[in-house]
Scaffold this motif. Structure first.
Motif, PDB file in Angstrom:
ATOM      1  N   ASP A 213      -5.308  -1.178   2.756  1.00  0.00           N
ATOM      2  CA  ASP A 213      -3.926  -1.203   2.296  1.00  0.00           C
ATOM      3  C   ASP A 213      -2.980  -1.575   3.433  1.00  0.00           C
ATOM      4  O   ASP A 213      -3.137  -1.111   4.572  1.00  0.00           O
TER       5      ASP A 213
ATOM      6  N   ASP B 216      -0.394  -8.664  -3.446  1.00  0.00           N
ATOM      7  CA  ASP B 216      -1.288  -7.531  -3.670  1.00  0.00           C
ATOM      8  C   ASP B 216      -1.598  -6.927  -2.304  1.00  0.00           C
ATOM      9  O   ASP B 216      -2.372  -7.491  -1.527  1.00  0.00           O
TER      10      ASP B 216
ATOM     11  N   ARG C  68      -2.981  -4.046  -1.692  1.00  0.00           N
ATOM     12  CA  ARG C  68      -4.094  -3.097  -1.695  1.00  0.00           C
ATOM     13  C   ARG C  68      -5.250  -3.619  -0.846  1.00  0.00           C
ATOM     14  O   ARG C  68      -5.477  -4.825  -0.744  1.00  0.00           O
TER      15      ARG C  68
ATOM     16  N   HIS D 172      -9.163  -4.272  -0.425  1.00  0.00           N
ATOM     17  CA  HIS D 172     -10.266  -4.588  -1.337  1.00  0.00           C
ATOM     18  C   HIS D 172     -11.588  -4.466  -0.593  1.00  0.00           C
ATOM     19  O   HIS D 172     -11.735  -4.968   0.524  1.00  0.00           O
TER      20      HIS D 172
END
Length: 342
Positions: A142, A231, A233, A235
């Motif tokens: 993140d 995005d 976040r 992964h």
């Protein structure tokens, strides 16, 4: 209607490249920064219309030909689903240098902020890659939005790349790039790129490129808003692995998918390497011939086909067939239309 062999369609861009497109297509680009060719395109460059629109051999814009005969080009089912819209943009992209880190919005964000039912999910089919060439895709952990904004403002490219997944690629790889995922294609890679039919790009990096990032990189919305498309976040590696399709190098008498199934919601990309003959159902398609010679048969007539040819195949060609010692990438729109503002 027969499949149409499209003339070359390149124009200057902000990054270097294009030699491999010149070698494949047999026609030099107009500028040292001519790293992209938009193929059978009815999409314009963001804020620069009519740039981006492909011209047919008779001098008409493909966009205008489709508008004049939408059912002949697209078919009744496509029209009922998408309207008079091809639903896909296909490019050749040859990175002579690493592209800047950037992001394309997903459909939900594009609907809210740009009033468009399409975002810009895309996919790459790697045609050629230098040994060790890499792409960067998605964050490994993140990244708080305030930290992202600070890195963009300070143009800390190394810090951005350091937190991204890096993947070494080679010819035959197919990779889906979801809307919202930050990414960058590395130097020495030639791809066929399929994407939703927009030109929405948000720059996280611009220093060292022929760009005025603060002016060009936020879709006219300002970076406070535009960075909301990212995005942020983290992964896991297996999430990135799931974006890579099967390597399909065998010969077959059907087209073979090269992307994960999730791509089908946005576009379809297959390879064709006929054992004897590959027949594709009627429908709009963009075909990029990567190797060999053969013929394409549509609307009852056969035409020669060779490496470097790009075809726009109208619905009116009916079921069409590739024969010969050829290798081609076949790109088509999704079967279901995106939901959201039209």
């Amino acid at each position: 209607m027969k499949p149409v062999v499209m003339p070359p369609h390149r124009f200057p861009h902000f990054y270097r490249g294009g030699d491999r497109i010149t070698e494949l297509r047999g026609v030099p680009g107009p500028h040292e920064r001519s790293p992209e060719e938009w193929l059978a395109s009815t999409t314009t460059r963001f804020g620069e219309a009519p740039a981006g629109l492909s011209v047919l051999p008779d001098g008409r814009l493909l966009r205008d030909a489709v508008a004049a005969q939408p059912e002949a080009w697209l078919g009744p089912e496509h029209l009922a689903t998408f309207g008079a819209d091809t639903g896909v943009l296909v490019k050749l992209l040859d990175a002579g240098e690493r592209l800047p880190v950037h992001v394309h919005p997903d459909r939900a964000w594009a609907g809210r902020h740009l009033g468009c039912r399409y975002g810009k999910t895309e996919a790459w089919y790697v045609v050629a890659a230098d040994e060790g060439a890499q792409v960067h895709l998605g964050f490994r952990h993140d990244v708080p939005r305030a930290v992202l904004a600070e890195r963009v403002e300070r143009q800390e490219a190394a810090a951005l790349l350091d937190v991204m997944h890096a993947r070494t690629v080679s010819a035959g790889d197919g990779i889906l790039v979801p809307g919202g995922w930050p990414h960058a294609i590395g130097a020495g890679i030639l791809v066929v790129e399929a994407q939703e039919p927009t030109d929405f790009s948000i720059l996280l990096e611009w220093t060292g490129f022929d760009l005025d990032g603060p002016a060009e990189g936020h879709l006219g919305l300002g970076f406070d808003t535009a960075l909301g498309a990212v995005d942020v976040r983290g992964h896991a590696p297996d999430e990135v692995d799931a974006l890579v399709g099967p390597r399909r190098l065998e010969r077959s008498d059907t087209v073979l998918p090269v992307l994960p199934r999730a791509a089908d919601d946005y576009f379809r990309m297959h390879v064709a390497r006929p054992a004897a003959a590959v027949t594709v159902p009627a429908g709009f398609a963009v075909v990029v011939t990567l190797a060999g010679t053969g013929e394409v048969t549509g609307d009852g007539a056969a035409s020669p086909l060779s490496r470097g040819d790009v075809l726009a195949v109208p619905y009116g060609a009916g079921d069409w067939t590739l024969r010969g010692d050829v290798e081609a990438v076949v790109c088509r729109p999704a079967l279901a239309a995106p939901q959201g503002p039209s």
